[in-house]
Scaffold this motif. Structure first.
Motif, PDB file in Angstrom:
ATOM      1  N   ARG A  46       1.133  -1.383  -0.266  1.00  0.00           N
ATOM      2  CA  ARG A  46      -0.166  -0.080  -0.177  1.00  0.00           C
ATOM      3  C   ARG A  46       0.460   1.462   0.236  1.00  0.00           C
ATOM      4  NH1 ARG A  46      -2.641  -3.736   3.194  1.00  0.00           N
ATOM      5  NH2 ARG A  46      -4.646  -3.973   2.508  1.00  0.00           N
ATOM      6  N   ILE A  47       0.232   1.830  -0.084  1.00  0.00           N
ATOM      7  CA  ILE A  47       1.581   3.380  -0.826  1.00  0.00           C
ATOM      8  C   ILE A  47       1.985   4.396   0.998  1.00  0.00           C
ATOM      9  CG2 ILE A  47      -0.944   4.568  -0.630  1.00  0.00           C
ATOM     10  CD1 ILE A  47       2.335   6.072  -2.672  1.00  0.00           C
ATOM     11  N   GLY A  48       0.792   4.321   1.991  1.00  0.00           N
ATOM     12  CA  GLY A  48       1.060   4.056   3.099  1.00  0.00           C
ATOM     13  C   GLY A  48       2.736   3.502   3.571  1.00  0.00           C
ATOM     14  N   LYS A  85      -2.173  -2.172   6.790  1.00  0.00           N
ATOM     15  CA  LYS A  85      -3.175  -1.916   7.952  1.00  0.00           C
ATOM     16  C   LYS A  85      -3.146  -3.245   8.359  1.00  0.00           C
ATOM     17  CE  LYS A  85      -7.080  -0.574   4.792  1.00  0.00           C
ATOM     18  NZ  LYS A  85      -7.595  -0.579   3.935  1.00  0.00           N
ATOM     19  N   ASN A  86      -3.362  -4.086   7.502  1.00  0.00           N
ATOM     20  CA  ASN A  86      -4.624  -5.627   8.309  1.00  0.00           C
ATOM     21  C   ASN A  86      -3.319  -6.289   9.436  1.00  0.00           C
ATOM     22  OD1 ASN A  86      -1.834  -7.260   6.767  1.00  0.00           O
ATOM     23  ND2 ASN A  86      -3.701  -7.914   5.071  1.00  0.00           N
ATOM     24  N   GLY A  87      -2.057  -5.238   9.693  1.00  0.00           N
ATOM     25  CA  GLY A  87      -1.805  -6.331  10.791  1.00  0.00           C
ATOM     26  C   GLY A  87      -0.742  -7.158  10.629  1.00  0.00           C
ATOM     27  N   LYS A  88      -1.040  -7.273   9.037  1.00  0.00           N
ATOM     28  CA  LYS A  88       0.120  -8.822   8.349  1.00  0.00           C
ATOM     29  C   LYS A  88       1.080  -8.381   7.998  1.00  0.00           C
ATOM     30  CE  LYS A  88      -3.037 -12.244   7.539  1.00  0.00           C
ATOM     31  NZ  LYS A  88      -3.252 -13.193   6.924  1.00  0.00           N
ATOM     32  N   PRO A  89       3.162  -8.738   8.491  1.00  0.00           N
ATOM     33  CA  PRO A  89       4.159  -8.611   8.113  1.00  0.00           C
ATOM     34  C   PRO A  89       4.350  -8.841   6.989  1.00  0.00           C
ATOM     35  CG  PRO A  89       4.527 -10.394   9.363  1.00  0.00           C
ATOM     36  CD  PRO A  89       2.932 -10.478   9.729  1.00  0.00           C
ATOM     37  N   LEU A  90       4.886  -7.937   5.741  1.00  0.00           N
ATOM     38  CA  LEU A  90       5.340  -7.405   4.681  1.00  0.00           C
ATOM     39  C   LEU A  90       6.625  -7.668   4.385  1.00  0.00           C
ATOM     40  CD1 LEU A  90       2.658  -4.729   3.436  1.00  0.00           C
ATOM     41  CD2 LEU A  90       2.731  -7.357   3.540  1.00  0.00           C
ATOM     42  N   ARG A  91       7.160  -9.282   3.474  1.00  0.00           N
ATOM     43  CA  ARG A  91       8.568  -8.589   3.648  1.00  0.00           C
ATOM     44  C   ARG A  91       8.784  -9.038   2.438  1.00  0.00           C
ATOM     45  NH1 ARG A  91      12.666 -12.254   7.120  1.00  0.00           N
ATOM     46  NH2 ARG A  91      14.315 -11.815   7.147  1.00  0.00           N
TER      47      ARG A  91
END
Length: 186
Positions: free
Chosen positions: A51-53, A85-91
């Motif tokens: 997401r842009i944020g 936003k949904n609380g899931k980490p991104l890697r």
């Protein structure tokens, strides 16, 4: 428009095209820097459809980890769940040309975009991270100007799904993981 392979190819080639434009000696320095910034933002969105944020808040000390070994230069983008936003980490992991583009931007252009010391990957003049709407508008403007396509930052998430579905039809689990989304089941 992205059912047409020519349009998709133009978008995939856009970061390299913007880097080429930035190197033109006739450009104003600030314009060249913004082309480079857009090239990096688009490259990240193509391979890391966040997401842009999350994109604007990337911090070179908190979210980027560099690895340079026998496999070449790689960068790990790691965003903890509390920032998503949904609380899931991104890697995500970028390598090759993508990692080199980001490294060159950090070393040569990023610091020129801010009047203050900053660790923001996409800084504004005061050193803070760029406003999401401003970076999204910049991306949209450069996409339209150079490809004739209207592409906002959020569309990259849908494009990731479209491209993935072309390669592996029916594999919703993988793209759901990449996007940090949850597949609803009945």
């Amino acid at each position: 428009p992205f059912d047409d392979p020519k349009n998709l190819a133009m978008l995939l080639a856009l970061p390299g095209h913007l880097v080429g434009l930035a190197q033109k000696p006739t450009l104003k320095p600030r314009t060249a820097l913004l082309y480079l910034q857009s090239a990096v933002a688009i490259e990240i969105l193509l391979f890391c459809p966040m997401r842009i944020g999350n994109l604007v808040n990337l911090d070179i000390e908190q979210h980027l980890r560099w690895i340079d070994d026998q496999d070449g230069l790689r960068v790990i983008i790691d965003i903890p769940g509390e920032e998503v936003k949904n609380g899931k980490p991104l890697r995500y992991e970028l390598k090759g040309r993508s990692a080199e583009l980001i490294r060159d931007y950090i070393d040569d252009a990023r610091k020129e975009l801010s009047d203050e010391p900053t660790t923001a990957l996409f800084p504004k003049l005061d050193g803070g991270p760029k406003n999401p709407g401003d970076l999204s508008h910049q991306i949209k403007r450069h996409c339209l100007q150079e490809t004739g396509l209207i592409v906002n930052a959020h569309l990259f998430r849908s494009l990731a799904s479209k491209i993935h579905n072309r390669v592996t039809k029916g594999d919703a689990a993988t793209i759901s993981y990449v996007l940090g989304d949850t597949i609803g089941t009945v």
